[in-house]
Write a protein that holds these residues in place. Structure first.
Motif, short mmCIF file in Angstrom:
data_model
loop_
_atom_site.label_atom_id
_atom_site.label_comp_id
_atom_site.label_asym_id
_atom_site.label_seq_id
_atom_site.Cartn_x
_atom_site.Cartn_y
_atom_site.Cartn_z
N CYS A 9 38.12 51.73 -73.90
CA CYS A 9 38.27 50.67 -72.91
C CYS A 9 39.74 50.27 -72.81
CB CYS A 9 37.41 49.46 -73.32
SG CYS A 9 36.85 48.48 -71.94
N GLY A 10 40.23 50.08 -71.61
CA GLY A 10 41.65 49.83 -71.39
C GLY A 10 42.02 48.37 -71.43
N SER A 11 43.11 48.06 -72.11
CA SER A 11 43.76 46.75 -72.14
C SER A 11 43.03 45.71 -72.98
CB SER A 11 43.98 46.20 -70.72
OG SER A 11 44.83 47.08 -69.99
N ILE A 12 41.72 45.66 -72.90
CA ILE A 12 40.91 44.78 -73.75
C ILE A 12 39.61 45.53 -74.06
CG2 ILE A 12 41.84 42.64 -72.77
CD1 ILE A 12 39.14 42.39 -71.23
N PRO A 13 38.88 45.12 -75.10
CA PRO A 13 37.53 45.67 -75.26
C PRO A 13 36.63 45.14 -74.16
CG PRO A 13 37.93 43.95 -76.88
CD PRO A 13 39.23 44.17 -76.16
N GLY A 14 35.61 45.91 -73.81
CA GLY A 14 34.64 45.47 -72.81
C GLY A 14 33.31 45.13 -73.45
N PRO A 15 32.30 44.81 -72.67
CA PRO A 15 30.98 44.51 -73.22
C PRO A 15 30.44 45.72 -74.00
CG PRO A 15 31.10 43.84 -70.91
CD PRO A 15 32.33 44.65 -71.20
N ASN A 16 30.24 45.54 -75.30
CA ASN A 16 29.77 46.62 -76.17
C ASN A 16 30.67 47.85 -76.11
OD1 ASN A 16 27.35 45.19 -77.00
ND2 ASN A 16 26.55 45.62 -74.95
N ALA A 17 31.94 47.64 -75.84
CA ALA A 17 32.87 48.76 -75.69
C ALA A 17 34.18 48.42 -76.39
CB ALA A 17 33.13 49.05 -74.21
N ALA A 18 34.57 49.26 -77.33
CA ALA A 18 35.81 49.07 -78.07
C ALA A 18 37.01 49.49 -77.24
CB ALA A 18 35.78 49.85 -79.38
N ALA A 19 38.17 48.98 -77.61
CA ALA A 19 39.42 49.40 -76.98
C ALA A 19 39.82 50.77 -77.53
CB ALA A 19 40.50 48.34 -77.24
N SER A 20 41.09 51.12 -77.45
CA SER A 20 41.53 52.48 -77.74
C SER A 20 41.40 52.85 -79.21
CB SER A 20 42.98 52.67 -77.31
OG SER A 20 43.10 52.61 -75.92
N GLY A 21 40.75 53.98 -79.48
CA GLY A 21 40.67 54.51 -80.83
C GLY A 21 40.06 55.90 -80.82
N TYR A 22 40.67 56.82 -81.55
CA TYR A 22 40.24 58.22 -81.55
C TYR A 22 40.40 58.81 -82.95
CZ TYR A 22 41.60 57.06 -76.79
OH TYR A 22 41.77 56.41 -75.60
N GLY A 32 43.55 59.44 -87.61
CA GLY A 32 43.24 58.38 -86.67
C GLY A 32 44.35 58.26 -85.64
N LEU A 33 43.96 58.04 -84.40
CA LEU A 33 44.93 57.84 -83.32
C LEU A 33 44.56 56.54 -82.62
CD1 LEU A 33 47.22 58.75 -81.47
CD2 LEU A 33 45.59 60.22 -80.27
N GLU A 34 45.32 55.49 -82.85
CA GLU A 34 45.07 54.14 -82.35
C GLU A 34 43.93 53.48 -83.15
OE1 GLU A 34 47.65 54.10 -80.68
OE2 GLU A 34 47.47 54.68 -78.58
N LEU A 35 43.99 52.15 -83.23
CA LEU A 35 42.92 51.38 -83.87
C LEU A 35 42.87 50.01 -83.20
CD1 LEU A 35 40.92 52.09 -86.19
CD2 LEU A 35 42.32 50.64 -87.67
N GLY A 36 42.47 50.03 -81.92
CA GLY A 36 42.43 48.81 -81.12
C GLY A 36 41.21 47.95 -81.41
N ASN A 37 41.10 46.84 -80.66
CA ASN A 37 40.04 45.87 -80.88
C ASN A 37 38.67 46.53 -80.86
OD1 ASN A 37 42.14 45.19 -78.76
ND2 ASN A 37 41.77 43.14 -79.53
N GLY A 38 37.89 46.33 -81.92
CA GLY A 38 36.53 46.83 -81.97
C GLY A 38 36.37 48.22 -82.54
N THR A 39 37.47 48.93 -82.78
CA THR A 39 37.35 50.33 -83.20
C THR A 39 36.97 50.47 -84.67
OG1 THR A 39 39.74 50.43 -83.52
CG2 THR A 39 38.88 51.23 -81.42
#
Length: 255
Positions: A9-22, A32-39
């Motif tokens: 999810c871009g810029s912020i996490p969405g409903p039941n959706a984490a932000a950037s993380g791979y 790990g590549l990114e560890l954004g909100n919710g990941t």
């Protein structure tokens, strides 16, 4: 290589959706590549977070690094520590100020910042533009166009290459970054419009044109903001790159 989508999810996490993380995996090594909100929650649903062998942060906006603070708590205070088979300090790669910025994000006040700098749980490294060996991967960082220092990344293993744009507006560096790669993981935060501010994000149209111009084998779109029409972003990209795909949280892709 195997690519797993923790969140897209871009810029912020969405409903039941984490932000950037791979996750990128090869030869038993988990990068790990990114560890954004919710990941971190998504990571725990899939595997033990202590399986991470290294972490790269393309830049230090919260939707790409916020959950590092939560990971700090886990690595510092988990009652089962130390894991005898895992080093306590996780290698973390990011912009040159990654150590300072993440320490400030974690510490509640000046006193806490004076007594903890996160070096007990992380080994910080600055991303470099020359190829770096991280586990079995060769990783090259390419500066891109974003309001804060930010990098795109080329990750190579076994003759295959994955490129990741990170967050960026259109710039000459992107063609170099994506040139001839097997898979391009490209942000596409919004639909195309002349009113979009430059030097921030790519549109679906720009991501598709980048994939075509660079001659990539596969184009995966990510980082679509929750207020953006995902189908419209994909339709724009498909004009220039008909086989473009939108990634899905939890999906796994072979590179």
């Amino acid at each position: 290589m195997r690519l797993t989508i923790l969140g897209c999810c871009g810029s912020i996490p969405g409903p039941n959706a984490a932000a950037s993380g791979y996750l990128i995996e090869a030869d038993g090594f988990v990068l790990g590549l990114e560890l954004g909100n919710g990941t971190l929650a998504r990571l725990q649903a899939l595997r033990d977070p202590f399986d991470l062998d290294a972490l790269i942060l393309s830049h230090l906006h919260p939707d790409h690094c916020a959950d590092v603070s939560a990971l700090t708590v886990m690595r510092r205070y988990h009652p089962a520590l130390p894991y005898p088979e895992r080093p306590r300090r996780l290698p973390v790669y990011g912009p040159s100020d990654v150590h300072e910025r993440l320490s400030y994000a974690y510490a509640a006040n000046e006193e806490e910042r004076a007594t903890t700098d996160l070096s007990d749980v992380y080994a910080f490294n600055a991303l470099r533009t020359e190829p770096m060996g991280i586990g079995p991967f060769e990783v090259t960082a390419v500066p891109v166009d974003h309001p804060t220092p930010a990098f795109g990344l080329r990750v190579t293993h076994g003759g295959r290459t994955l490129a990741y744009t990170g967050d960026t507006g259109i710039c000459d560096a992107l063609t170099e970054l994506a040139d001839g790669v097997d898979v391009l993981l490209s942000e596409a935060s919004w639909t195309d419009s002349p009113t979009r501010p430059p030097g921030v994000h790519l549109s679906g149209k720009e991501a598709g044109e980048l994939g075509r111009k660079a001659g990539v084998g596969r184009l995966l779109l990510t980082h679509v903001a929750p207020w953006t029409d995902r189908a419209a972003v994909l339709a724009e990209a498909a004009i220039a790159f008909p086989a473009a795909e939108l990634v899905e949280q939890g999906a796994v892709y072979e590179v």
